[in-house]
Design a protein around this motif. Structure first.
Motif, mmCIF file in Angstrom:
data_model
loop_
_atom_site.group_PDB
_atom_site.id
_atom_site.type_symbol
_atom_site.label_atom_id
_atom_site.label_comp_id
_atom_site.label_asym_id
_atom_site.label_seq_id
_atom_site.Cartn_x
_atom_site.Cartn_y
_atom_site.Cartn_z
ATOM 1 N N GLU A 1 2.702 15.583 -11.766
ATOM 2 C CA GLU A 1 3.138 16.547 -12.778
ATOM 3 C C GLU A 1 4.655 16.515 -12.941
ATOM 4 N N ALA A 2 5.370 16.374 -11.819
ATOM 5 C CA ALA A 2 6.828 16.312 -11.886
ATOM 6 C C ALA A 2 7.289 15.092 -12.682
ATOM 7 N N ALA A 3 6.633 13.961 -12.462
ATOM 8 C CA ALA A 3 6.989 12.750 -13.191
ATOM 9 C C ALA A 3 6.735 12.947 -14.681
ATOM 10 N N ARG A 4 5.594 13.557 -15.017
ATOM 11 C CA ARG A 4 5.260 13.785 -16.423
ATOM 12 C C ARG A 4 6.297 14.672 -17.097
ATOM 13 N N LYS A 5 6.671 15.765 -16.428
ATOM 14 C CA LYS A 5 7.627 16.697 -17.012
ATOM 15 C C LYS A 5 9.015 16.073 -17.174
ATOM 16 N N ALA A 6 9.344 15.161 -16.267
ATOM 17 C CA ALA A 6 10.657 14.511 -16.331
ATOM 18 C C ALA A 6 10.647 13.294 -17.250
ATOM 19 N N GLY A 7 9.472 12.965 -17.807
ATOM 20 C CA GLY A 7 9.370 11.810 -18.688
ATOM 21 C C GLY A 7 9.490 10.490 -17.960
ATOM 22 N N LEU A 8 9.022 10.458 -16.714
ATOM 23 C CA LEU A 8 9.128 9.259 -15.897
ATOM 24 C C LEU A 8 7.760 8.615 -15.686
ATOM 25 N N MET B 1 0.846 -1.199 0.000
ATOM 26 C CA MET B 1 0.000 0.000 0.000
ATOM 27 C C MET B 1 0.881 1.249 0.000
ATOM 28 N N THR B 2 0.562 2.211 -0.857
ATOM 29 C CA THR B 2 1.354 3.433 -0.950
ATOM 30 C C THR B 2 1.086 4.348 0.231
ATOM 31 N N ASP B 3 2.153 4.889 0.808
ATOM 32 C CA ASP B 3 2.028 5.829 1.919
ATOM 33 C C ASP B 3 1.301 7.081 1.452
ATOM 34 N N THR B 4 0.518 7.695 2.354
ATOM 35 C CA THR B 4 -0.249 8.892 1.983
ATOM 36 C C THR B 4 0.645 10.052 1.547
ATOM 37 N N LEU B 5 1.886 10.073 2.019
ATOM 38 C CA LEU B 5 2.815 11.124 1.606
ATOM 39 C C LEU B 5 3.048 11.091 0.104
ATOM 40 N N LEU B 6 2.874 9.919 -0.503
ATOM 41 C CA LEU B 6 3.207 9.733 -1.918
ATOM 42 C C LEU B 6 2.001 9.774 -2.837
ATOM 43 N N TYR B 7 0.893 10.302 -2.379
ATOM 44 C CA TYR B 7 -0.258 10.470 -3.262
ATOM 45 C C TYR B 7 0.142 11.377 -4.423
ATOM 46 N N PRO B 8 -0.351 11.111 -5.629
ATOM 47 C CA PRO B 8 0.080 11.859 -6.812
ATOM 48 C C PRO B 8 -0.106 13.373 -6.713
ATOM 49 N N GLU B 9 -1.092 13.823 -5.924
ATOM 50 C CA GLU B 9 -1.346 15.253 -5.824
ATOM 51 C C GLU B 9 -0.420 15.968 -4.839
ATOM 52 N N ASN B 10 0.332 15.221 -4.036
ATOM 53 C CA ASN B 10 1.246 15.858 -3.089
ATOM 54 C C ASN B 10 2.424 16.471 -3.829
ATOM 55 N N THR B 11 2.966 17.567 -3.277
ATOM 56 C CA THR B 11 4.042 18.277 -3.970
ATOM 57 C C THR B 11 5.392 17.614 -3.738
ATOM 58 N N VAL B 12 6.260 17.753 -4.722
ATOM 59 C CA VAL B 12 7.605 17.208 -4.570
ATOM 60 C C VAL B 12 8.356 17.944 -3.464
ATOM 61 N N ARG B 13 8.051 19.207 -3.244
ATOM 62 C CA ARG B 13 8.686 19.966 -2.168
ATOM 63 C C ARG B 13 8.379 19.334 -0.818
ATOM 64 N N ASP B 14 7.119 18.968 -0.602
ATOM 65 C CA ASP B 14 6.707 18.379 0.666
ATOM 66 C C ASP B 14 7.332 16.993 0.835
#
Length: 221
Positions: free
Chosen positions: A43-50, A1-14
């Motif tokens: 969004e960060a993953a998309r921009k980085a092509g990941l 199960m993915t930790d809540t910190l890693l939900y796709p909408e959370n910011t990379v800064r956080d």
């Protein structure tokens, strides 16, 4: 199960501020978590092509590893934090403040000079020293005595201290351009950024241990 910190909408800064090792993964992927770090993980993953799922899995592995590495007993965990982080932060910051001052003095006219870094490190040194002293003299002894729910107030103060520390780490990332060395950087500049990378990673790991393991365990005692 993915930790809540890693939900796709959370910011990379956080995520970088709260998860030890995440900063290194983001740096390797050329994902900025300082300036521009308010974008979501997706969004960060998309921009980085990941691939988002693959990136999330790498980050989740960091969370799993941190939980496995933490001592199972509270006394052992407190001793680990004191030895591995408190003593280390104090020693390394004293050295890095001097090294940053040298680099700023010698290379202050360079376009990529980390101007303001010495000041930020002095603030971080004072911030962490005050925080760690409160833990050493008040909070940790109370935790070891099993004070339980009465620790809610002091622990809330520690949470705010951690937030303040995270802001200083972001400031350090900003003035150093994400700890990116300029081409042809001298040995002192290279040693400074190498030391800063370790320090920043250590501070995040220190905070993570307290926020996710020590404090919840102490409140439940």
């Amino acid at each position: 199960m993915t930790d809540t910190l890693l939900y796709p909408e959370n910011t990379v800064r956080d995520i970088a501020a709260k998860l030890p090792g995440a900063a290194g993964i983001f740096r390797d992927a050329d994902i900025s978590f300082c300036c521009g770090g308010d974008i979501s993980l997706a969004e960060a993953a998309r921009k980085a092509g990941l691939d988002l799922a693959a990136l999330t899995a790498r980050l989740q592995a960091l969370i799993d590893r941190a939980a496995q590495d933490a001592p199972a007993d509270t006394a052992g965990l407190v001793a680990h934090i004191l030895d591995r982080y408190h003593a280390t932060h104090r020693e390394e910051l004293a050295f890095l403040v001097q090294l940053a001052n040298r680099v700023e003095s010698v290379h202050g006219d360079h376009d990529e000079a980390p101007l303001g870094l010495t000041e930020a490190l002095i603030l971080l040194h004072g911030d962490l020293d005050a925080h760690m002293t409160k833990e050493e003299k008040v909070l940790f002894p109370a935790i070891l005595q099993g004070a339980g729910a009465t620790l809610a107030g002091p622990i809330q103060v520690m949470h705010q201290d951690h937030a303040d520390t995270s802001e200083l780490l972001r400031r350090i990332e900003h003035v150093t351009n994400g700890l990116r060395l300029p081409i042809g950087a001298c040995g002192s500049w290279t040693a400074l950024y190498t030391g800063l990378r370790k320090l920043c990673d250590d501070v995040v790991a220190h905070i993570h241990l307290e926020e996710t393991i020590l404090f919840p365990r102490a409140l439940a005692a």
